[in-house]
Design an enzyme around this catalytic site. Structure first.
Site, PDB file in Angstrom:
ATOM      1  N   ARG A 247      12.192   2.229   0.471  1.00 47.47           N
ATOM      2  CA  ARG A 247      12.370   0.778   0.439  1.00 47.47           C
ATOM      3  C   ARG A 247      13.771   0.396  -0.032  1.00 47.47           C
ATOM      4  NH1 ARG A 247       7.047  -1.340  -2.568  1.00 47.47           N
ATOM      5  NH2 ARG A 247       6.690   0.842  -3.078  1.00 47.47           N
TER       6      ARG A 247
ATOM      7  N   LYS B 173      -2.051  -0.291 -11.049  1.00 50.75           N
ATOM      8  CA  LYS B 173      -2.059  -1.411 -10.097  1.00 50.75           C
ATOM      9  C   LYS B 173      -2.542  -0.982  -8.708  1.00 50.75           C
ATOM     10  CE  LYS B 173       2.814  -1.129  -8.607  1.00 50.75           C
ATOM     11  NZ  LYS B 173       2.563  -0.944  -7.167  1.00 50.75           N
ATOM     12  N   ASP B 174      -2.556   0.313  -8.416  1.00 54.56           N
ATOM     13  CA  ASP B 174      -3.018   0.802  -7.110  1.00 54.56           C
ATOM     14  C   ASP B 174      -4.522   1.022  -7.061  1.00 54.56           C
ATOM     15  OD1 ASP B 174      -0.478   0.816  -6.024  1.00 54.56           O
ATOM     16  OD2 ASP B 174      -0.082   2.910  -6.540  1.00 54.56           O
TER      17      ASP B 174
ATOM     18  N   LEU C 141       1.365  -9.070  -0.794  1.00 53.69           N
ATOM     19  CA  LEU C 141       0.998 -10.469  -0.552  1.00 53.69           C
ATOM     20  C   LEU C 141       1.175 -11.303  -1.813  1.00 53.69           C
ATOM     21  CD1 LEU C 141      -2.240 -10.649   1.643  1.00 53.69           C
ATOM     22  CD2 LEU C 141       0.059 -11.427   2.207  1.00 53.69           C
ATOM     23  N   ARG C 142       0.908 -10.688  -2.976  1.00 49.70           N
ATOM     24  CA  ARG C 142       1.062 -11.385  -4.259  1.00 49.70           C
ATOM     25  C   ARG C 142       2.508 -11.829  -4.454  1.00 49.70           C
ATOM     26  NH1 ARG C 142       3.289  -9.589  -8.755  1.00 49.70           N
ATOM     27  NH2 ARG C 142       3.393  -7.490  -7.871  1.00 49.70           N
ATOM     28  N   ARG C 143       3.454 -10.921  -4.234  1.00 48.50           N
ATOM     29  CA  ARG C 143       4.865 -11.279  -4.378  1.00 48.50           C
ATOM     30  C   ARG C 143       5.283 -12.284  -3.311  1.00 48.50           C
ATOM     31  NH1 ARG C 143       6.116  -5.075  -5.110  1.00 48.50           N
ATOM     32  NH2 ARG C 143       5.827  -4.849  -7.362  1.00 48.50           N
TER      33      ARG C 143
ATOM     34  N   CYS D 116      -5.181  -5.835  -2.726  1.00 49.12           N
ATOM     35  CA  CYS D 116      -3.874  -6.068  -2.120  1.00 49.12           C
ATOM     36  C   CYS D 116      -3.934  -7.215  -1.117  1.00 49.12           C
ATOM     37  CB  CYS D 116      -3.393  -4.798  -1.411  1.00 49.12           C
ATOM     38  SG  CYS D 116      -2.734  -3.548  -2.513  1.00 49.12           S
TER      39      CYS D 116
ATOM     40  N   ARG E 253       7.262  -1.477   3.770  1.00 48.75           N
ATOM     41  CA  ARG E 253       6.410  -0.370   3.343  1.00 48.75           C
ATOM     42  C   ARG E 253       7.245   0.867   3.055  1.00 48.75           C
ATOM     43  NH1 ARG E 253       1.362   0.447   4.873  1.00 48.75           N
ATOM     44  NH2 ARG E 253       1.545   2.062   3.282  1.00 48.75           N
TER      45      ARG E 253
END
Length: 312
Positions: A154, A82-83, A129-131, A241, A148
């Site tokens: 986190r 995903k990165d 941003l998706r979440r 992203c 971040r």
């Protein structure tokens, strides 16, 4: 066959787990080959006080590793798929994609437990941003706080920044044995995952036939095909992203069809275009392109155009 392989990795706990996992697989498969790990710091690891969308997105976590690969300093790199950007630098390819683990997004809320139990105005931390967009679509009353740092950082910020909940990838938590913190895995009807979420990517030089041959056994074909469709969708909508899109594909074990669902959203969650497609896994790239084109034509392009105008 090479007698030594050097694996490049970021230094976070999750990145090291992932690199160690691949190294262990290689050592079992090639007991006579020396497998070395080389820790590297990426731009994304250095800049922790600015949202990813404002500093360049996915490539920030791969660039330094890719430069080291192209220079011959390392033979391969292990990433969370995903990165990775949709387009790789010239000279590099995805050598293998490992079998996917849980692709879901996890909510961690020790007090409230689930999304529907969060009070109005609750503070939810996420760097994605998706979440953010999908949470606001389901719960426009929430206050989303940028979050971040590595997974352990986190998790600590849940307390230190007075947050009611945070969102993290389920796969990373499970890999580190931290899934005890998960209070809810959001259903995909609410939150579709990032492209490739839950799978590991092994990147190598395109002209390094010997290394590519040695890595081939790591590739899980059903996951490779599913994520190929997802990355094809991503490339078509030119997402990263900085664009709120979610997408998930899988190969149905009963009929063998590749089935994919995606969403393109406005950052505030107010506008959403959602659609699905299915077909032959051998046509994974075409399926991704087709779904993306259909969604762009039915409102997605308008959402993205407005987003790019706002950024300019």
């Amino acid at each position: 066959m090479k007698q030594k392989l050097v694996i490049g990795t970021r230094g976070s706990k999750l990145a090291l787990w992932q690199a160690d996992h691949v190294a262990a697989c290689l050592r079992r498969h090639y007991p006579s080959v020396a497998i070395e790990l080389k820790n590297m710091v990426t731009t994304g690891d250095k800049i922790l006080d600015v949202p990813l969308a404002k500093i360049g997105g996915k490539g920030l976590f791969t660039k330094e590793l890719e430069v080291a690969m192209l220079s011959g300093e390392i033979d391969l790199a292990v990433h969370s798929l995903k990165d990775m950007p949709a387009e790789l630098p010239d000279g590099l390819i995805l050598a293998a994609v490992t079998e996917r683990v849980d692709p879901g997004d996890a909510l961690i809320s020790p007090q409230y437990k689930t999304l529907d139990k969060l009070p109005a105005g609750a503070r939810v931390g996420t760097s994605s941003l998706r979440r953010r967009a999908q949470l606001l679509h389901a719960r426009p009353d929430l206050t989303i706080v940028d979050l971040r740092g590595n997974l352990d950082t986190r998790l600590k910020k849940l307390t230190t920044e007075n947050l009611d909940a945070i969102m993290l990838a389920t796969a990373g938590l499970k890999r580190l044995g931290w899934d005890k913190h998960i209070t809810q895995i959001l259903p995909q009807a609410i939150c579709l995952p990032a492209v490739g979420q839950g799978a590991l990517a092994i990147e190598a030089r395109a002209n390094d036939a010997e290394t590519l041959s040695m890595l081939a056994f790591l590739n899980h074909e059903p996951t490779y095909r599913a994520t190929l469709a997802e990355r094809s969708f991503l490339a078509e909508v030119e997402g990263g992203c900085q664009i709120p899109i979610g997408v998930y594909a899988q190969i149905d074990t009963e009929d063998g069809q590749l089935k994919m669902t995606a969403v393109i959203m406005s950052p505030d969650g107010q506008k959403a275009v959602r659609d699905s497609i299915q077909g032959d896994p051998a046509q994974a790239v075409a399926l991704g392109h087709t779904l993306a084109g259909r969604m762009l034509d039915h409102g997605g392009r308008e959402i993205l155009a407005k987003l790019f105008t706002q950024e300019d």
